[in-house]
Design an enzyme around this catalytic site. Sequence first.
Site, PDB file in Angstrom:
ATOM      1  N   GLY A 147       0.818  -1.209   0.000  1.00  0.00           N
ATOM      2  CA  GLY A 147       0.000   0.000   0.000  1.00  0.00           C
ATOM      3  C   GLY A 147       0.850   1.257   0.000  1.00  0.00           C
ATOM      4  N   SER A 148       0.412   2.249   0.766  1.00  0.00           N
ATOM      5  CA  SER A 148       0.989   3.596   0.657  1.00  0.00           C
ATOM      6  C   SER A 148       2.429   3.714   1.137  1.00  0.00           C
ATOM      7  CB  SER A 148       0.117   4.596   1.408  1.00  0.00           C
ATOM      8  OG  SER A 148      -1.134   4.736   0.769  1.00  0.00           O
ATOM      9  N   THR A 149       2.933   2.760   1.903  1.00  0.00           N
ATOM     10  CA  THR A 149       4.354   2.833   2.267  1.00  0.00           C
ATOM     11  C   THR A 149       5.232   2.737   1.019  1.00  0.00           C
ATOM     12  OG1 THR A 149       4.428   0.440   2.677  1.00  0.00           O
ATOM     13  CG2 THR A 149       4.016   1.872   4.579  1.00  0.00           C
ATOM     14  N   PHE A 150       4.673   2.185  -0.075  1.00  0.00           N
ATOM     15  CA  PHE A 150       5.429   2.020  -1.320  1.00  0.00           C
ATOM     16  C   PHE A 150       5.511   3.313  -2.113  1.00  0.00           C
ATOM     17  CE2 PHE A 150       6.491  -0.252  -5.356  1.00  0.00           C
ATOM     18  CZ  PHE A 150       7.482  -1.081  -4.856  1.00  0.00           C
ATOM     19  N   LYS A 151       4.759   4.336  -1.719  1.00  0.00           N
ATOM     20  CA  LYS A 151       4.810   5.627  -2.411  1.00  0.00           C
ATOM     21  C   LYS A 151       6.188   6.267  -2.313  1.00  0.00           C
ATOM     22  CE  LYS A 151      -0.144   6.376  -1.901  1.00  0.00           C
ATOM     23  NZ  LYS A 151      -1.226   7.007  -1.117  1.00  0.00           N
TER      24      LYS A 151
END
Length: 418
Positions: A147-151
Amino acid sequence: MELLPEPLRVYPKGPLASHILGFVGAEHKGLEGIERMYDRVLSPDSEDILIKKDRFGRVVYADTDLQLQGNSLVLTIDEALQMILEEEIDRAMKMWQPKAATAIMMNPYTGEILAITNRPNYDPNNPFSYPMSSWRNRAITDPYEPGSTFKLVAATAALQEGLATLNTRFDCSKGYIEVSGKRYYDAERHKGILTLKEIIEKSSNVGTINLAMKMDRSIFYKYMKLYGFGQRTGIDLPGEHPGKVPPLRRIKDKTYASLSIGYGVMTTALQVLRAYATVANGGYLVRPYIVKEIYSPDGRLLKRTTPERVKILKTSTVSALKEALRTVVSPEGTALEAEIDGNPVAGKTGTSKLVDPETGRYSKDRYVATFVGMVPVERPRFVMIVVIWEPQGKYYGGEVAAPVFRAVAERALRYMLV
């Protein structure tokens, strides 16, 4: 009839650090953890045989020397930090009743693992009374869509390649972006224009996809691989999963949009933590490790692990990323509950949907909540990730995982006299 002595491996701390230590099975062969990884190192090189004969020279008793010792290992684990981490994860398990949980603390400069814990866990003194699934070190064996940690990947690529600055503006006013007929939405609609810094602060899916579309997908792919996603970190524990990154040739428009916000890619908790450690330590990708030193039975140093790290990010990129990640832990960000008085925190939340195995579609009520961060932000003493699988009630990373980070970090910093 005769009773013969038999050696027994005892783990005095019971379940504490069970996924690190592992256990031995028949004939004292390591089956999990460092017991398995370092089985040959811990086992004696040879055996002394004790033989007793009667007056006619017949063998009446034979046995190995029970005092025979193998080598000794010195671990990077700090017992106090390990205990703190386990206690706070237990509290989170009681509060959220999740299916599972993982947390890791690491020295970002050396790659030394300070603590790892997983739930469910087990007691290595009696491992076979627990389900085999409880033996898994989920921190390295269970990949998930981050999820957003991969941004972090899109932000890093744009900053490092000079394609954007923290003040570059993106139109997020619609609350969605359409890519090849598929709409991607923000969890909360943001008004008007967002800068790159605000995209990270508010974890905007629309903004991140807009950012990714400004660069060729080969550049994005380059930074996925540069951070080490899709390959093992090299930690000295058994069973590490490499995760999964799609090959560049298969990354079409919709796949690319999904990748930029942490879907369509599988990572382990340790891989995500290592990426953020790179930001924490000034731009160096490190190899995590557990065993610091190996000693012979007579006390001679046989091996000391040398930290391995490679410079992959420019100092300017690191500074910009830290500045953006700091805003996440603020009243305007998604992780205010990770904030610690007197010790600034920087990090990123993640909330990802799990696939329903019956329908093959993303579930509407099964989530993974994550927070990964560093503290104090200017010169971090450690980086830490908290991953909660399928919490009940609330499910956002900022609501479920961030408070665990704060609880652990506050106690850890007091222990470290920071």
